[in-house]
Motif scaffolding. Structure first.
Motif, short mmCIF file in Angstrom:
data_model
loop_
_atom_site.label_atom_id
_atom_site.label_comp_id
_atom_site.label_asym_id
_atom_site.label_seq_id
_atom_site.Cartn_x
_atom_site.Cartn_y
_atom_site.Cartn_z
N SER A 134 27.93 101.22 140.49
CA SER A 134 28.76 100.13 139.96
C SER A 134 29.48 100.61 138.70
O SER A 134 29.13 101.64 138.12
N ASP A 191 29.35 99.31 135.77
CA ASP A 191 28.42 99.32 134.64
C ASP A 191 27.58 100.59 134.64
O ASP A 191 27.28 101.14 133.59
N THR A 192 27.19 101.03 135.83
CA THR A 192 26.37 102.24 135.94
C THR A 192 27.11 103.44 135.37
O THR A 192 26.54 104.24 134.65
N ILE A 247 27.06 103.27 131.67
CA ILE A 247 25.74 103.64 131.12
C ILE A 247 25.66 105.17 131.04
O ILE A 247 25.24 105.74 130.03
N GLU A 248 26.08 105.82 132.11
CA GLU A 248 26.07 107.29 132.14
C GLU A 248 26.92 107.85 130.99
O GLU A 248 26.55 108.80 130.33
N MET A 293 27.75 106.29 128.17
CA MET A 293 27.12 105.96 126.88
C MET A 293 25.97 106.91 126.55
O MET A 293 25.77 107.27 125.40
N GLU A 294 25.23 107.31 127.59
CA GLU A 294 24.08 108.19 127.37
C GLU A 294 24.46 109.67 127.38
O GLU A 294 23.60 110.54 127.39
N GLU A 333 25.72 111.43 129.79
CA GLU A 333 25.20 112.05 131.00
C GLU A 333 26.30 112.34 132.02
O GLU A 333 26.00 112.62 133.17
N LEU A 339 32.05 98.73 128.33
CA LEU A 339 31.32 99.71 127.52
C LEU A 339 30.87 99.08 126.20
O LEU A 339 29.75 99.31 125.75
N MET A 361 27.81 97.04 126.81
CA MET A 361 26.64 97.89 127.09
C MET A 361 26.13 98.52 125.78
O MET A 361 24.92 98.57 125.55
N ALA A 362 27.07 98.97 124.96
CA ALA A 362 26.67 99.59 123.69
C ALA A 362 26.04 98.57 122.76
O ALA A 362 25.08 98.85 122.06
#
Lengths: 113, 201
Positions: free
Chosen positions: A2, A4-5, A8-9, A11-12, A14, A37, A40-41
């Protein structure tokens, strides 16, 4: 994955560098992605600030107690070493050998390590 | 300064002072992780003491495939989980903290409220998702380290973390839309490749 996924990647840290460049462009051009983002942050920041141990950690009394923890641990270890250095015959039967369950749990400690 | 693994080798040879140095280096982090799980200082101290004693007694069985820190995390987490099981607390319950907030400080009240809601929502997550979230956000560990501690593949560790975050986002959606606690733009630090400010402690 998704949207959001993906964020997340991102943000981390990755995502691969080539993909990251494209995502940074998306951030500049799309308000929707920017908001995803940002949310999420912000969530990550809230989680960090919600640390359940924070109040206990900041207590002055507990800070002082932490200073003596190493001493407590090492005195217990010294006591164990002393018991172990005695000849087996001099130990009461209950201390001569660790109980089976303890021995098993100690064996499982090094799995994968 | 000697590396951890050097001290581990000396401890394996029976040098107790080497192990004492390892305790000194890692006791704070282990105390912090135990505290998050058992939520009581005395119980956390017991957990940390028991964990270091277990590590000392089993140091020869530590094959140095991972860092001493990761190994200690695993021992401490398992010891804390056993402690919770013994106490009949299968999972960490919701906090019942007394909230003292200045009536005039609406922002502060909202902040406390959001923190409590987040704590409650984290407590509802499956244990492995809670663990991945805890290790990543509070302990700042890499996914490789988290995978070692949780004894799972790298991708599984990441998936547990991701699922936790997605569930929390779903549950906190209303707050995310309407509240901005600090009035800062969290994206700014990401765009510039930095990190958010650490909460000291």
């Amino acid at each position: 994955m998704s949207d959001d996924t993906w964020w997340i990647e991102f943000m981390e840290d990755e995502v691969e560098p080539s993909l990251r460049l494209g995502m940074e462009k998306m951030l500049r051009e799309s308000n929707e992605d920017h908001n995803r983002l940002e949310n999420m942050a912000r969530l990550r920041q809230w989680i960090k600030e919600s640390d359940p141990s924070e109040d206990l950690w900041r207590s002055e009394v507990n800070k002082n107690r932490l200073n003596s923890l190493q001493e407590k641990i090492m005195s217990k270890i010294a006591a164990i070493d002393e018991v172990n250095s005695q000849p087996r015959g001099s130990l009461p039967p209950s201390e001569a050998k660790p109980p089976r369950m303890v021995a098993r749990s100690l064996r499982s400690l090094n799995k994968g390590f | 300064m000697k590396a951890d693994l050097e001290l581990v080798r000396e401890a394996k040879e029976g040098t107790r002072t080497a192990f004492s140095e390892l305790v000194s280096r890692h006791q704070k982090q282990m105390m912090r992780v135990a505290l998050r799980l058992v939520r009581d200082w005395d119980a956390a101290e017991d957990v940390v003491q028991e964990s270091f004693i277990k590590a000392y007694q089993n140091i020869k069985g530590f094959h140095e495939k991972a860092s001493f820190k990761s190994w200690m995390y695993q021992i401490t987490i398992n010891t804390a989980k056993n402690r919770l099981r013994t106490l009949g607390r299968e999972s960490i319950g919701t906090d019942h903290l007394t909230i003292a907030v200045d009536d005039n400080t609406v922002g502060k009240m909202m902040e406390v409220d959001v923190k409590n809601v987040i704590r409650e929502e984290i407590a509802k997550l499956p244990a492995r998702q809670q663990m991945a979230l805890n290790l990543r956000i509070y302990e700042d560990l890499s996914f490789k380290e988290i995978a070692q501690i949780m004894e799972c593949p790298y991708d599984t560790a990441k998936a547990n973390y991701r699922h936790a975050l997605l569930k929390l986002k779903e549950r906190m959606d209303g707050e995310l839309k309407h509240i901005n606690i600090r009035g800062t733009d969290p994206v700014t630090w990401i765009e510039f490749g930095g990190q958010p400010a650490e909460v000291d402690g």
